[in-house]
Design a protein around this motif. Structure first.
Motif, PDB file in Angstrom:
ATOM      1  N   LEU A 136      43.531  60.321  22.712  1.00 50.84           N
ATOM      2  CA  LEU A 136      42.130  60.077  22.362  1.00 50.84           C
ATOM      3  C   LEU A 136      41.669  58.700  22.812  1.00 50.84           C
ATOM      4  CD1 LEU A 136      42.110  61.703  18.815  1.00 50.84           C
ATOM      5  CD2 LEU A 136      41.175  62.642  20.948  1.00 50.84           C
ATOM      6  N   LYS A 137      42.558  57.701  22.690  1.00 47.69           N
ATOM      7  CA  LYS A 137      42.205  56.347  23.123  1.00 47.69           C
ATOM      8  C   LYS A 137      42.016  56.286  24.633  1.00 47.69           C
ATOM      9  CE  LYS A 137      43.598  51.498  22.708  1.00 47.69           C
ATOM     10  NZ  LYS A 137      42.447  51.127  23.461  1.00 47.69           N
ATOM     11  N   SER A 138      42.861  56.973  25.396  1.00 48.72           N
ATOM     12  CA  SER A 138      42.721  56.983  26.851  1.00 48.72           C
ATOM     13  C   SER A 138      41.407  57.635  27.278  1.00 48.72           C
ATOM     14  CB  SER A 138      43.886  57.725  27.496  1.00 48.72           C
ATOM     15  OG  SER A 138      45.082  57.028  27.306  1.00 48.72           O
ATOM     16  N   ILE A 139      41.066  58.737  26.626  1.00 43.03           N
ATOM     17  CA  ILE A 139      39.814  59.420  26.952  1.00 43.03           C
ATOM     18  C   ILE A 139      38.618  58.547  26.584  1.00 43.03           C
ATOM     19  CG2 ILE A 139      38.363  61.408  26.371  1.00 43.03           C
ATOM     20  CD1 ILE A 139      40.985  63.041  26.214  1.00 43.03           C
ATOM     21  N   LYS A 140      38.668  57.885  25.435  1.00 41.58           N
ATOM     22  CA  LYS A 140      37.574  57.000  25.028  1.00 41.58           C
ATOM     23  C   LYS A 140      37.436  55.824  25.986  1.00 41.58           C
ATOM     24  CE  LYS A 140      36.008  53.729  21.564  1.00 41.58           C
ATOM     25  NZ  LYS A 140      35.694  52.752  22.579  1.00 41.58           N
ATOM     26  N   ASP A 141      38.557  55.224  26.378  1.00 37.74           N
ATOM     27  CA  ASP A 141      38.513  54.095  27.315  1.00 37.74           C
ATOM     28  C   ASP A 141      37.956  54.528  28.666  1.00 37.74           C
ATOM     29  OD1 ASP A 141      39.543  52.440  25.374  1.00 37.74           O
ATOM     30  OD2 ASP A 141      41.592  52.444  26.179  1.00 37.74           O
ATOM     31  N   ALA A 142      38.319  55.729  29.129  1.00 43.00           N
ATOM     32  CA  ALA A 142      37.784  56.236  30.393  1.00 43.00           C
ATOM     33  C   ALA A 142      36.287  56.500  30.278  1.00 43.00           C
ATOM     34  CB  ALA A 142      38.521  57.503  30.804  1.00 43.00           C
ATOM     35  N   LEU A 177      46.789  64.719  29.213  1.00 43.71           N
ATOM     36  CA  LEU A 177      48.238  64.950  29.187  1.00 43.71           C
ATOM     37  C   LEU A 177      48.853  64.534  27.856  1.00 43.71           C
ATOM     38  CD1 LEU A 177      49.367  63.967  32.783  1.00 43.71           C
ATOM     39  CD2 LEU A 177      49.466  66.211  31.719  1.00 43.71           C
ATOM     40  N   PHE A 178      48.426  63.372  27.335  1.00 45.26           N
ATOM     41  CA  PHE A 178      48.912  62.947  26.016  1.00 45.26           C
ATOM     42  C   PHE A 178      48.578  63.990  24.958  1.00 45.26           C
ATOM     43  CE2 PHE A 178      49.399  58.392  27.297  1.00 45.26           C
ATOM     44  CZ  PHE A 178      50.640  58.181  26.736  1.00 45.26           C
TER      45      PHE A 178
END
Length: 136
Positions: free
Chosen positions: A5-11, A123-124
């Motif tokens: 979720l953090k990776s998607i939010k950062d992107a 992926l995460f």
């Protein structure tokens, strides 16, 4: 799930890539444009060295905490020389991380940071769901 979720939010929070116009600028215009681009990248991407170290440490620490390789390393450390196991684990992790960093730097030439963030986040999330369902 947190890192997904953090990776998607950062992107999502990354600014969209600036579309390049087909017009050719003079050398002075290109210099000003490049200078603005560098200022923008420094303001948005680069952070303090301690923050980069903390993000890297927390990502690796929480991703590795309690997984099978950690448990296997604990068992190996109990059965063999702890210093040898620690040294081997550090070198192994160093090499794996170096391959990931160099591979990421190579892929950054061809793939946008935003796409990498979305793909990594998905992926995460897939691995989190698979782990929750007992696939791994």
């Amino acid at each position: 799930m947190f890192f997904g979720l953090k990776s998607i939010k950062d992107a999502w929070d990354l600014p969209p890539d600036v579309a390049k116009s087909g017009e050719k600028n003079s050398e002075l215009g290109e210099f000003v444009e490049a200078e603005e681009l560098v200022k923008e990248k420094v303001a948005t991407r680069l952070t303090s060295p301690l923050e980069i170290i903390w993000k890297s440490f927390s990502l690796v620490f929480f991703a590795e905490w309690g997984d099978r390789s950690m448990l296997a390393t604990i068992a190996l450390g109990a059965a063999q020389s702890p210093w040898g196991v620690a040294s081997g684990a550090i070198v192994g992790h160093l090499l794996a991380t170096a391959i990931a960093i160099l591979g990421g730097a190579f892929l950054a030439i061809y793939i946008s940071e935003k796409l990498v963030g979305y793909l990594g986040g998905v992926l995460f999330l897939i691995f989190a769901v698979a782990t929750f369902l007992g696939v791994f």
